[in-house]
Design an enzyme around this catalytic site. Sequence first.
Site, PDB file in Angstrom:
ATOM      1  N   LYS A   1       0.808  -1.224   0.000  1.00 39.00           N
ATOM      2  CA  LYS A   1       0.000   0.000   0.000  1.00 39.00           C
ATOM      3  C   LYS A   1       0.842   1.276   0.000  1.00 39.00           C
ATOM      4  O   LYS A   1       0.392   2.330  -0.466  1.00 39.00           O
ATOM      5  CB  LYS A   1      -0.930   0.013   1.209  1.00 39.00           C
ATOM      6  CG  LYS A   1      -2.049  -1.018   1.182  1.00 39.00           C
ATOM      7  CD  LYS A   1      -3.163  -0.615   0.262  1.00 39.00           C
ATOM      8  CE  LYS A   1      -4.388  -1.495   0.438  1.00 39.00           C
ATOM      9  NZ  LYS A   1      -5.504  -1.067  -0.424  1.00 39.00           N
TER      10      LYS A   1
ATOM     11  N   SER B   1      -8.937   0.393   7.187  1.00 37.47           N
ATOM     12  CA  SER B   1      -8.849  -0.300   8.467  1.00 37.47           C
ATOM     13  C   SER B   1      -7.425  -0.715   8.809  1.00 37.47           C
ATOM     14  O   SER B   1      -7.221  -1.425   9.777  1.00 37.47           O
ATOM     15  CB  SER B   1      -9.779  -1.523   8.470  1.00 37.47           C
ATOM     16  OG  SER B   1      -9.494  -2.370   7.385  1.00 37.47           O
TER      17      SER B   1
ATOM     18  N   ASN C   1      -3.759  -1.060   6.462  1.00 36.43           N
ATOM     19  CA  ASN C   1      -2.552  -0.944   5.664  1.00 36.43           C
ATOM     20  C   ASN C   1      -2.489   0.344   4.861  1.00 36.43           C
ATOM     21  O   ASN C   1      -1.450   1.002   4.805  1.00 36.43           O
ATOM     22  CB  ASN C   1      -2.409  -2.160   4.734  1.00 36.43           C
ATOM     23  CG  ASN C   1      -1.998  -3.409   5.484  1.00 36.43           C
ATOM     24  OD1 ASN C   1      -1.562  -3.343   6.628  1.00 36.43           O
ATOM     25  ND2 ASN C   1      -2.148  -4.557   4.855  1.00 36.43           N
TER      26      ASN C   1
ATOM     27  N   TYR D   1       2.789   7.272  12.899  1.00 38.77           N
ATOM     28  CA  TYR D   1       3.255   7.965  11.696  1.00 38.77           C
ATOM     29  C   TYR D   1       2.767   9.406  11.653  1.00 38.77           C
ATOM     30  O   TYR D   1       3.061  10.141  10.708  1.00 38.77           O
ATOM     31  CB  TYR D   1       2.797   7.227  10.445  1.00 38.77           C
ATOM     32  CG  TYR D   1       3.535   5.934  10.196  1.00 38.77           C
ATOM     33  CD1 TYR D   1       4.925   5.882  10.154  1.00 38.77           C
ATOM     34  CD2 TYR D   1       2.832   4.748   9.985  1.00 38.77           C
ATOM     35  CE1 TYR D   1       5.593   4.694   9.918  1.00 38.77           C
ATOM     36  CE2 TYR D   1       3.503   3.556   9.751  1.00 38.77           C
ATOM     37  CZ  TYR D   1       4.876   3.533   9.714  1.00 38.77           C
ATOM     38  OH  TYR D   1       5.536   2.351   9.481  1.00 38.77           O
TER      39      TYR D   1
ATOM     40  N   GLY E   1      -9.220  -4.019  -5.719  1.00 37.73           N
ATOM     41  CA  GLY E   1      -8.696  -4.213  -7.065  1.00 37.73           C
ATOM     42  C   GLY E   1      -7.598  -3.263  -7.494  1.00 37.73           C
ATOM     43  O   GLY E   1      -7.144  -3.329  -8.641  1.00 37.73           O
ATOM     44  N   GLY E   2      -7.121  -2.390  -6.601  1.00 39.98           N
ATOM     45  CA  GLY E   2      -6.072  -1.449  -6.992  1.00 39.98           C
ATOM     46  C   GLY E   2      -4.766  -2.127  -7.362  1.00 39.98           C
ATOM     47  O   GLY E   2      -4.152  -1.810  -8.389  1.00 39.98           O
TER      48      GLY E   2
ATOM     49  N   ALA F   1     -16.006 -13.069   0.508  1.00 39.23           N
ATOM     50  CA  ALA F   1     -15.990 -11.696  -0.012  1.00 39.23           C
ATOM     51  C   ALA F   1     -15.817 -11.766  -1.520  1.00 39.23           C
ATOM     52  O   ALA F   1     -14.921 -11.183  -2.094  1.00 39.23           O
ATOM     53  CB  ALA F   1     -14.862 -10.899   0.629  1.00 39.23           C
TER      54      ALA F   1
ATOM     55  N   ASP G   1     -17.124 -10.692  -4.383  1.00 40.93           N
ATOM     56  CA  ASP G   1     -17.752  -9.806  -5.369  1.00 40.93           C
ATOM     57  C   ASP G   1     -16.980  -9.755  -6.682  1.00 40.93           C
ATOM     58  O   ASP G   1     -17.585  -9.622  -7.750  1.00 40.93           O
ATOM     59  CB  ASP G   1     -17.896  -8.393  -4.794  1.00 40.93           C
ATOM     60  CG  ASP G   1     -16.565  -7.720  -4.528  1.00 40.93           C
ATOM     61  OD1 ASP G   1     -15.876  -8.165  -3.583  1.00 40.93           O
ATOM     62  OD2 ASP G   1     -16.198  -6.775  -5.240  1.00 40.93           O
TER      63      ASP G   1
ATOM     64  N   LYS H   1       9.394 -18.669   7.519  1.00 46.24           N
ATOM     65  CA  LYS H   1       9.656 -17.769   8.657  1.00 46.24           C
ATOM     66  C   LYS H   1       9.306 -16.321   8.336  1.00 46.24           C
ATOM     67  O   LYS H   1       9.774 -15.394   8.999  1.00 46.24           O
ATOM     68  CB  LYS H   1      11.119 -17.855   9.146  1.00 46.24           C
ATOM     69  CG  LYS H   1      11.677 -19.272   9.248  1.00 46.24           C
ATOM     70  CD  LYS H   1      10.782 -20.229  10.001  1.00 46.24           C
ATOM     71  CE  LYS H   1      11.335 -21.646   9.982  1.00 46.24           C
ATOM     72  NZ  LYS H   1      10.367 -22.641  10.492  1.00 46.24           N
TER      73      LYS H   1
ATOM     74  N   ASN I   1       1.306  -7.164   8.168  1.00 44.44           N
ATOM     75  CA  ASN I   1       0.813  -6.481   9.367  1.00 44.44           C
ATOM     76  C   ASN I   1      -0.235  -7.350  10.051  1.00 44.44           C
ATOM     77  O   ASN I   1      -1.395  -7.392   9.653  1.00 44.44           O
ATOM     78  CB  ASN I   1       0.224  -5.117   8.989  1.00 44.44           C
ATOM     79  CG  ASN I   1       1.299  -4.163   8.512  1.00 44.44           C
ATOM     80  OD1 ASN I   1       2.379  -4.094   9.090  1.00 44.44           O
ATOM     81  ND2 ASN I   1       1.024  -3.446   7.437  1.00 44.44           N
TER      82      ASN I   1
END
Length: 330
Positions: free
Chosen positions: A53, A78, A80, A115, A181-182, A208, A210, A272, A308
């Site tokens: 992202k 929510s 990233n 950040y 979809g980005g 999910a 769609d 790992k 994350n």
Amino acid sequence: MPEITLADVREAAGRIAASIHRTPLLSCAGLSDAAHCQLWFKCEQFQRTGSFKFRGACNAVFSLPADALSRGVVTHSSGNHAQAVARAARLRGAPAFVVMPRNSARCKEEATRAYGAEVLHCAATMADRERVAAEVQRRTGAHLIHPYDDPRVIAGQGTVGLELLEQLPDVDIVVVPVGGGGLASGVSVAIHALKPTVRIFAAEPEGAGDAAQSLRSGILQRCDRPVTIADGLRAQLSERTFGILRAHLDSVVLVPEEAIVRAMRQLWERTKWLVEPSAAVAFAALFQPPLDRIRRGQRVVVILTGGNVDLDRLPWNEGPLTAAGNNLTQ
């Protein structure tokens, strides 16, 4: 809607080169043997802020003129994308306002605040995310950086595809997770402009689905209540990303929840690498039809989108998934 081209992706690559990591393309002999193919992983979990992202957020924020940045940027996410926009804004010295659902993972909200962003809470629905973000935009004049329905964001994500082809020019198959979809859009535009013979598959949670429904019907579909541990993939395609993916995807592979958790754990144990559920979906898709047949003997790259993870809520320690309880969040 403006078309996203290879030139846009290359422009983004130049704009963000000094600020992002060129992530490695790594292999694991044991997982290649298990998948019966030559398997590599594009490891975006090693990207700044822990996910791909940051590429799109960085390109979008860095594209803005100074007068726009003085009023700041706003987004809804929510996790990233929230962290990515906050970090990119800090690099430009701009205020960042981030709307996050109240059930977002604590670790991701804390990182977003660290950040430098101002975090505002909303209900855990896309409608409320967009409503609160619009209110912030009206109040502050901040510039909206949409998580995926933005040509600058899509072009930034497409730099994953450029790097991938430089690292493995003779790749046969690329598997990429799909939510809004980005990433899938940017990667497919970049790869098919340079090597149209590459087969690109999107991986999506069954809960999910769609994108799969939309591509199958030819009409943009909605999933009103997505239920999946892969929180980063709960977003819906936009008209823009739907149009791009219709032109480029081979197909969308649906992945059951238990397969996502199994793939995530297998990646942790065998490599790992700290990989989040949304990233594990692409690896899990290799063992679902039609990829369970098509992948054999091919040169395959799985894009691992991020790392994350809320370490206090690992999926193999959780009970059954419910609409209210599956909040390992994006």
